[in-house]
Motif scaffolding. Structure first.
Motif, mmCIF file in Angstrom:
data_model
loop_
_atom_site.group_PDB
_atom_site.id
_atom_site.type_symbol
_atom_site.label_atom_id
_atom_site.label_comp_id
_atom_site.label_asym_id
_atom_site.label_seq_id
_atom_site.Cartn_x
_atom_site.Cartn_y
_atom_site.Cartn_z
ATOM 1 N N TYR A 308 0.983 -1.185 0.045
ATOM 2 C CA TYR A 308 0.036 -0.031 -0.101
ATOM 3 C C TYR A 308 0.806 1.433 -0.072
ATOM 4 O O TYR A 308 0.521 2.277 -0.641
ATOM 5 N N LEU A 309 1.982 1.269 0.679
ATOM 6 C CA LEU A 309 2.932 2.125 0.708
ATOM 7 C C LEU A 309 3.272 2.841 -0.840
ATOM 8 O O LEU A 309 3.409 3.913 -1.086
ATOM 9 N N LEU A 310 3.437 1.830 -1.704
ATOM 10 C CA LEU A 310 4.027 1.873 -3.098
ATOM 11 C C LEU A 310 2.942 2.384 -4.062
ATOM 12 O O LEU A 310 2.988 2.720 -5.040
ATOM 13 N N LEU A 311 1.670 2.225 -3.278
ATOM 14 C CA LEU A 311 0.512 2.886 -4.327
ATOM 15 C C LEU A 311 0.041 4.365 -3.760
ATOM 16 O O LEU A 311 -0.613 4.937 -4.465
ATOM 17 N N LEU A 312 0.594 4.870 -2.880
ATOM 18 C CA LEU A 312 0.401 6.281 -2.508
ATOM 19 C C LEU A 312 0.684 7.143 -3.344
ATOM 20 O O LEU A 312 0.085 8.205 -3.648
ATOM 21 N N PRO A 313 1.756 7.106 -4.396
ATOM 22 C CA PRO A 313 2.086 8.072 -5.185
ATOM 23 C C PRO A 313 0.856 8.056 -6.313
ATOM 24 O O PRO A 313 0.271 9.158 -6.808
ATOM 25 N N MET A 314 0.284 7.045 -6.760
ATOM 26 C CA MET A 314 -0.872 6.863 -7.604
ATOM 27 C C MET A 314 -2.168 7.611 -6.934
ATOM 28 O O MET A 314 -3.090 8.141 -7.580
ATOM 29 N N LEU A 315 -2.244 7.163 -5.420
ATOM 30 C CA LEU A 315 -3.525 7.893 -4.926
ATOM 31 C C LEU A 315 -3.403 9.330 -4.825
ATOM 32 O O LEU A 315 -4.260 10.176 -5.038
ATOM 33 N N GLY A 316 -2.202 9.904 -4.601
ATOM 34 C CA GLY A 316 -1.899 11.327 -4.665
ATOM 35 C C GLY A 316 -2.167 12.009 -5.999
ATOM 36 O O GLY A 316 -3.104 13.074 -6.064
ATOM 37 N N HIS A 317 -2.047 11.385 -7.053
ATOM 38 C CA HIS A 317 -2.183 11.735 -8.634
ATOM 39 C C HIS A 317 -3.851 11.838 -8.561
ATOM 40 O O HIS A 317 -4.250 12.820 -9.014
ATOM 41 N N TRP A 318 -4.406 10.543 -8.103
ATOM 42 C CA TRP A 318 -5.856 10.464 -8.361
ATOM 43 C C TRP A 318 -6.442 11.767 -7.287
ATOM 44 O O TRP A 318 -7.535 12.134 -7.814
ATOM 45 N N ALA A 319 -6.089 11.833 -6.294
ATOM 46 C CA ALA A 319 -6.464 12.825 -5.235
ATOM 47 C C ALA A 319 -6.369 14.317 -5.711
ATOM 48 O O ALA A 319 -7.270 15.308 -5.742
ATOM 49 N N ALA A 320 -5.239 14.692 -6.504
ATOM 50 C CA ALA A 320 -5.051 15.877 -7.099
ATOM 51 C C ALA A 320 -6.156 16.352 -7.992
ATOM 52 O O ALA A 320 -6.320 17.590 -7.990
ATOM 53 N N GLY A 321 -6.535 15.465 -8.691
ATOM 54 C CA GLY A 321 -7.562 15.821 -9.479
ATOM 55 C C GLY A 321 -9.065 15.498 -9.301
ATOM 56 O O GLY A 321 -9.997 15.777 -9.981
ATOM 57 N N TRP A 322 -9.320 15.239 -8.149
ATOM 58 C CA TRP A 322 -10.716 15.016 -7.650
ATOM 59 C C TRP A 322 -11.045 16.364 -7.028
ATOM 60 O O TRP A 322 -10.611 17.369 -6.861
ATOM 61 N N ARG A 323 -12.472 16.116 -6.929
ATOM 62 C CA ARG A 323 -13.320 17.278 -6.485
ATOM 63 C C ARG A 323 -12.804 18.066 -4.935
ATOM 64 O O ARG A 323 -12.599 17.368 -4.118
ATOM 65 N N PRO A 324 -12.380 19.393 -5.092
ATOM 66 C CA PRO A 324 -11.497 19.837 -4.171
ATOM 67 C C PRO A 324 -12.314 19.922 -2.725
ATOM 68 O O PRO A 324 -11.749 19.592 -1.611
ATOM 69 N N ARG A 325 -13.547 20.086 -2.957
ATOM 70 C CA ARG A 325 -14.326 20.029 -1.566
ATOM 71 C C ARG A 325 -14.555 18.667 -0.688
ATOM 72 O O ARG A 325 -14.465 18.965 0.303
ATOM 73 N N TRP A 326 -14.897 17.840 -1.757
ATOM 74 C CA TRP A 326 -14.986 16.394 -0.944
ATOM 75 C C TRP A 326 -13.508 16.123 -0.617
ATOM 76 O O TRP A 326 -13.329 15.578 0.465
ATOM 77 N N ARG A 327 -12.330 16.311 -1.307
ATOM 78 C CA ARG A 327 -11.074 15.810 -1.154
ATOM 79 C C ARG A 327 -10.635 16.543 0.241
ATOM 80 O O ARG A 327 -10.084 15.878 1.170
ATOM 81 N N ASN A 328 -10.803 17.842 0.231
ATOM 82 C CA ASN A 328 -10.302 18.628 1.495
ATOM 83 C C ASN A 328 -11.172 18.270 2.619
ATOM 84 O O ASN A 328 -10.380 17.965 3.803
ATOM 85 N N GLY A 329 -12.355 17.949 2.683
ATOM 86 C CA GLY A 329 -13.235 17.583 3.662
ATOM 87 C C GLY A 329 -12.908 16.305 4.306
ATOM 88 O O GLY A 329 -12.651 15.993 5.575
ATOM 89 N N ILE A 330 -12.467 15.273 3.425
ATOM 90 C CA ILE A 330 -12.004 14.133 3.773
ATOM 91 C C ILE A 330 -10.740 13.891 4.429
ATOM 92 O O ILE A 330 -10.480 13.529 5.394
ATOM 93 N N ALA A 331 -9.858 15.009 3.906
ATOM 94 C CA ALA A 331 -8.292 14.878 4.427
ATOM 95 C C ALA A 331 -8.808 15.535 5.978
ATOM 96 O O ALA A 331 -7.973 14.936 6.910
#
Length: 488
Positions: A308-331
């Motif tokens: 899972y550690l090595l999947l975090l870069p892909m997750l970061g790329h996906w999150a960077a393009g996701w809806r800011p309001r939902w992403r920021n709230g979840i974070a």
């Protein structure tokens, strides 16, 4: 970059507070209590985590929780930065920021591996460094990039450090070999000496562990490989394993990571960034779930964490393009949940802020027994005792840590002593007076079994583990005079 540094500093501050105000867990106490000197390897794991806590103890002259945990907290900040570098190279700085956020809001990475005395902290840092060096050596990046052969030496070095941290690093490194074999742009490098030299360097760095095992009957390899043995057919076990892993990582991080892993595998080597990361991650993510189908050993959820550690870069790329309001709230919600839980645990351990009636647990069953140091038993050890012998390695760990700074030896009588079998073997106690810990099981039966091994065996004090006036555990004991034979 500024926001990333702020996240790392805030997370490091939280870890320092958590480490200062909570006692050592079972595995942590065991590692500190069982290790007395630097060695080229140890029973459970290679040398990295043992050397880190031993070095911190030597440097500061203390074995307090904050001291032994400090190297692991600092390494978590290093891992955050390495993750940022790797993700920025592959997907850009915004993705790098969100990968670091995901790392620092995930309980297993942020608190467990980021502050506890465990082999996973140095493993994470070494794997991320090796993955970054591999991306440079193979020319895998956001956009066109030329392979940089000089980075193979760094890849081999950090791969060696990963192997000196934990044996499961081999699963990720096998994924790197698969990348070389399957990526058409990477495969030509196999005709050159650099990748072979990197592999040889990693193996050379691992040879002390091989030498130690050869001198100790391969006991570490036998123990770790034995976890895949047995027969307990349970075809639905992978579902429970994945569910536990999702809780450790956070379900709302785990689900998109699994989706991104499947998408990267479906795209194949044509999308080099996702292919490299998915190849590095796939074995840890899948293997332990498959082994759970037949293994009689309990599969622990954090074993798959390197994947899972090595999947975090892909997750970061996906999150960077996701809806800011939902992403920021979840974070933000995840960060507050993690921080408040950590602070509540720290406050309860140090100040007992939760009323005792709110924790309905009988003595011996309280969840606080893991987070509280058993220091209250130290003054209850009677005079004239040379050693304390527990029947389980994890009890010996908690007791041994409580007796830190004293000359009393702590060992384990039984078939599973772990590192205590090497650091304090029972045969070294022949002729000594031993306080025998009479748990688990019936104290009368324990006394009858061990009496023949001593000149005399009489009831000893009941040791009490206390927490701000509350009895958490009562430990019966026997005083054995002059150990005449090693218990079988």
């Amino acid at each position: 970059m500024k926001n990333t540094i702020i996240v790392v500093l805030l997370a490091t501050t939280l870890r320092l507070i958590f480490a200062r105000y909570t006692g050592l867990g079972i595995d942590e106490s065991y590692m500190v209590a069982a290790s007395h000197q630097f060695a080229i390897s140890y029973f459970d794991h290679p040398l990295a985590s043992w050397w880190l806590e031993l070095g911190s103890r030597w440097l500061f002259g203390s074995a307090s929780p904050i001291v032994v945990r400090l190297p692991f907290i600092m390494l978590s900040a290093v891992s955050s930065w390495l993750l940022y570098l790797l993700t920025t190279r592959l997907y850009g700085a915004r993705a790098g920021f969100w990968a670091v956020v995901a790392y620092n809001i995930s309980p297993v990475f942020s608190l467990a591996f980021g502050s506890w005395v465990l082999p996973d902290g140095p493993l994470d840092a070494a794997l991320l460094a090796a993955a970054y060096a591999l991306s440079r050596a193979l020319g895998v990046a956001d956009g066109e990039a030329e392979p940089q052969t000089r980075w193979w030496a760094a890849a081999g070095f950090f791969a060696g450090l990963a192997m000196l941290s934990k044996y499961s690093a081999a699963l990720v490194l096998l994924g790197a070999v698969f990348v070389l074999l399957t990526d058409p742009k990477a495969r030509p490098q196999l005709r050159h000496a650099a990748p072979w030299g990197a592999g040889m360097l990693a193996v050379l760095m691992f040879t002390p562990v091989l030498y130690w095992n050869a001198r100790h009957g391969w006991q570490s390899f036998d123990y770790q490989s034995g976890r895949a043995l047995g027969l307990r057919l349970h075809p639905l076990a992978p579902l429970s394993i994945w569910g536990g892993e999702a809780l450790f990582v956070l379900p709302w991080l785990w689900l998109p990571m699994m989706g991104l892993l499947l998408r990267a595998l479906r795209r194949g080597p044509a999308e080099r960034r996702g292919w490299m990361l998915s190849c590095l991650a796939i074995l840890p993510v899948v293997l332990f779930s498959v082994v759970s189908i037949w293994s009689s050993t309990r599969i622990l959820y954090h074993w798959a964490a390197p994947g899972y550690l090595l999947l975090l870069p892909m997750l970061g790329h996906w999150a960077a393009g996701w809806r800011p309001r939902w992403r920021n709230g979840i974070a933000l919600f995840s960060a507050l949940l993690l921080a408040s839980t950590a602070m509540l645990i720290a406050a309860e351990v140090s100040f007992a802020v939760i009323p005792y009636s709110a924790i309905p647990a009988k003595p011996g069953k309280s969840p606080l027994l893991q987070a509280v140091d058993w220091d209250s038993i130290a003054p209850e050890i009677p005079p004239g005792i040379n050693a304390v012998a527990a029947l389980r390695w994890y009890d010996a760990g908690k007791i041994g840590y409580a007796l830190r700074g004293r000359s009393t030896i702590v060992t384990v009588f039984g078939a599973d002593p772990h590192e205590f079998g090497d650091s304090a073997p029972p045969f070294s106690l022949l002729g000594k007076n031993v306080l025998l810990i009479a748990m688990p099981g019936n104290a009368t039966k324990i006394s009858a079994f061990y009496a023949p091994y001593f000149k005399s065996l009489v009831p000893g004090p009941t040791l009490t583990v206390m927490h701000h006036g509350q009895l958490l555990l009562a430990i019966p004991s026997f005083i054995g005079t002059d150990l005449v034979a090693v218990p079988k």
